[in-house]
Design an enzyme around this catalytic site. Structure first.
Site, PDB file in Angstrom:
ATOM      1  N   GLY A  79       0.469   0.962   4.370  1.00 33.32           N
ATOM      2  CA  GLY A  79       0.815   2.419   3.868  1.00 33.32           C
ATOM      3  C   GLY A  79       0.015   3.512   4.979  1.00 33.32           C
ATOM      4  N   ASP A  87      -3.476   5.706   2.859  1.00 40.26           N
ATOM      5  CA  ASP A  87      -2.466   6.639   2.471  1.00 40.26           C
ATOM      6  C   ASP A  87      -2.822   7.578   1.198  1.00 40.26           C
ATOM      7  OD1 ASP A  87      -2.116   4.324   0.680  1.00 40.26           O
ATOM      8  OD2 ASP A  87       0.017   4.039   1.080  1.00 40.26           O
ATOM      9  N   ASP A 121      -5.931   6.236  -5.355  1.00 39.70           N
ATOM     10  CA  ASP A 121      -5.440   6.026  -6.695  1.00 39.70           C
ATOM     11  C   ASP A 121      -6.716   5.913  -7.622  1.00 39.70           C
ATOM     12  OD1 ASP A 121      -3.600   6.476  -8.620  1.00 39.70           O
ATOM     13  OD2 ASP A 121      -2.826   4.584  -8.415  1.00 39.70           O
ATOM     14  N   LYS A 172      -5.001  11.195  -5.817  1.00 47.21           N
ATOM     15  CA  LYS A 172      -4.241  11.776  -7.043  1.00 47.21           C
ATOM     16  C   LYS A 172      -5.040  11.948  -7.864  1.00 47.21           C
ATOM     17  CE  LYS A 172      -0.528   8.588  -7.410  1.00 47.21           C
ATOM     18  NZ  LYS A 172       0.427   7.700  -8.193  1.00 47.21           N
ATOM     19  N   PHE A 218       4.415   9.384  -9.154  1.00 51.92           N
ATOM     20  CA  PHE A 218       4.486   8.133  -8.121  1.00 51.92           C
ATOM     21  C   PHE A 218       5.313   8.828  -6.880  1.00 51.92           C
ATOM     22  CE2 PHE A 218       5.552   4.266  -6.005  1.00 51.92           C
ATOM     23  CZ  PHE A 218       4.545   3.358  -6.077  1.00 51.92           C
ATOM     24  N   VAL A 219       4.450   8.801  -5.806  1.00 52.55           N
ATOM     25  CA  VAL A 219       5.064   9.425  -4.414  1.00 52.55           C
ATOM     26  C   VAL A 219       5.239   8.346  -3.400  1.00 52.55           C
ATOM     27  CG1 VAL A 219       3.953  11.848  -4.846  1.00 52.55           C
ATOM     28  CG2 VAL A 219       2.733   9.885  -3.710  1.00 52.55           C
ATOM     29  N   ASP A 246       5.014   3.619  -0.140  1.00 52.11           N
ATOM     30  CA  ASP A 246       6.394   2.805  -0.546  1.00 52.11           C
ATOM     31  C   ASP A 246       6.340   2.865  -1.940  1.00 52.11           C
ATOM     32  OD1 ASP A 246       3.864   1.016  -0.797  1.00 52.11           O
ATOM     33  OD2 ASP A 246       5.676  -0.434  -1.434  1.00 52.11           O
ATOM     34  N   ARG A 291       9.098   4.010   3.063  1.00 53.49           N
ATOM     35  CA  ARG A 291       7.925   4.210   3.970  1.00 53.49           C
ATOM     36  C   ARG A 291       8.176   5.192   5.137  1.00 53.49           C
ATOM     37  NH1 ARG A 291       3.731   0.779   2.263  1.00 53.49           N
ATOM     38  NH2 ARG A 291       4.204  -1.278   1.757  1.00 53.49           N
TER      39      ARG A 291
HETATM   40  P1  IMP Z   1      -6.217   2.332  -5.642  1.00 54.19           P
HETATM   41  O1  IMP Z   1      -6.888   0.916  -5.326  1.00 54.19           O
HETATM   42  O2  IMP Z   1      -5.791   2.270  -7.113  1.00 54.19           O
HETATM   43  O3  IMP Z   1      -6.781   3.474  -5.155  1.00 54.19           O
HETATM   44  O4  IMP Z   1      -4.698   2.079  -4.884  1.00 54.19           O
HETATM   45  C1  IMP Z   1      -4.547   2.470  -3.487  1.00 54.19           C
HETATM   46  C2  IMP Z   1      -3.346   1.730  -3.220  1.00 54.19           C
HETATM   47  O5  IMP Z   1      -2.122   1.717  -4.107  1.00 54.19           O
HETATM   48  C3  IMP Z   1      -2.749   2.601  -1.804  1.00 54.19           C
HETATM   49  O6  IMP Z   1      -3.024   2.183  -0.952  1.00 54.19           O
HETATM   50  C4  IMP Z   1      -1.119   2.532  -2.005  1.00 54.19           C
HETATM   51  O7  IMP Z   1      -0.519   1.629  -1.492  1.00 54.19           O
HETATM   52  C5  IMP Z   1      -0.914   2.270  -3.675  1.00 54.19           C
HETATM   53  N1  IMP Z   1      -0.379   3.543  -4.303  1.00 54.19           N
HETATM   54  C6  IMP Z   1      -0.882   4.043  -5.581  1.00 54.19           C
HETATM   55  N2  IMP Z   1      -0.393   5.371  -5.735  1.00 54.19           N
HETATM   56  C7  IMP Z   1       0.772   5.220  -5.027  1.00 54.19           C
HETATM   57  C8  IMP Z   1       1.976   6.120  -5.118  1.00 54.19           C
HETATM   58  O8  IMP Z   1       2.154   7.201  -5.845  1.00 54.19           O
HETATM   59  N3  IMP Z   1       2.900   5.842  -4.098  1.00 54.19           N
HETATM   60  C9  IMP Z   1       2.696   4.746  -3.580  1.00 54.19           C
HETATM   61  N4  IMP Z   1       1.719   3.833  -3.405  1.00 54.19           N
HETATM   62  C10 IMP Z   1       0.876   4.126  -4.324  1.00 54.19           C
HETATM   63 MG    MG Z   2       1.341   0.393  -1.112  1.00 56.80          MG
END
Ligand code: IMP
Ligand code: MG
Length: 172
Positions: free
Chosen positions: A38, A94, A97, A125, A146-147, A153, A159
């Site tokens: 990402g 990227d 979350d 987010k 969700f973006v 992606d 992407r």
């Molecule tokens: P985390 O570990 O929950 O912080 O998630 C981070 C990863 O989740 C990022 O590197 C993204 O690949 C994926 N992700 C989280 N939200 C989105 C979204 O809205 N669109 C696309 N990928 C996301």
């Molecule tokens: Mg991803």
């Protein structure tokens, strides 16, 4: 698709981030570490604006399998990572979350002997974080949608889009 951030908005913010990062790392052994896949587009744009000697490292972490939009187990793959011992790292992703990916990888880099580890995320987010974590550099805070695009992606598609868009309901 609804456009949340245009290519022009993203590029203007990337230039600002690059200026801040340049001030932080001037004169230091500096490595930018991108979290695959990402961060790819963001990393490519950012490094060309930093104007400092730097190395690039890549690490793969995936928690989203296929079309699932809830996180699974985090799998880390670091065979593309050069030696980071004694280097000052900027870990890039990227989107922040839940915070699981980046906080896990910060610890991973410290165990690899990095002199320091800072973090840079393009998007953060609002209202989703489960792990307490503050990135050093954040591009934009966005609503809980969700973006896709600019590296992000859905099931490995979208992407390449130059903007960040919100995927219509029924696709995520
Ligand atoms: P985390 O570990 O929950 O912080 O998630 C981070 C990863 O989740 C990022 O590197 C993204 O690949 C994926 N992700 C989280 N939200 C989105 C979204 O809205 N669109 C696309 N990928 C996301
Ligand atoms: Mg991803």
């Amino acid at each position: 698709m609804e456009v949340l951030l245009t290519a022009d908005q993203i590029h203007a913010r990337v230039r600002e981030l690059a200026a801040d990062i340049r001030r932080q790392y001037a004169g230091q052994p500096f490595t930018v570490v991108g979290i695959l896949t990402g961060s790819l587009v963001f990393l490519a744009d950012l490094i060309r604006q930093i104007e400092l000697p730097l190395r690039i490292g890549l690490i793969e972490a995936s928690s989203y399998r296929g079309t699932a939009t809830s996180a699974g187990t985090l799998v880390v793959q670091d065979s593309l990572l050069p030696d980071v011992a004694g280097r000052h790292l900027l870990l890039m992703d990227d989107i922040l979350d839940t915070g699981r990916t980046i906080s896990t990888l910060v610890e991973h880099m410290k165990h690899r002997g990095a002199a320091s580890v800072r973090t840079c995320v393009l998007l953060r987010k609002i209202g989703r974080q489960q792990v307490e974590f503050e990135p050093d550099y954040t591009g934009f805070s966005i609503p809980d949608k969700f973006v896709v695009g600019y590296g992000l992606d859905f099931d490995d598609d979208y992407r390449h889009l130059p903007f960040i868009g919100v995927l219509p309901d029924g696709h995520a």
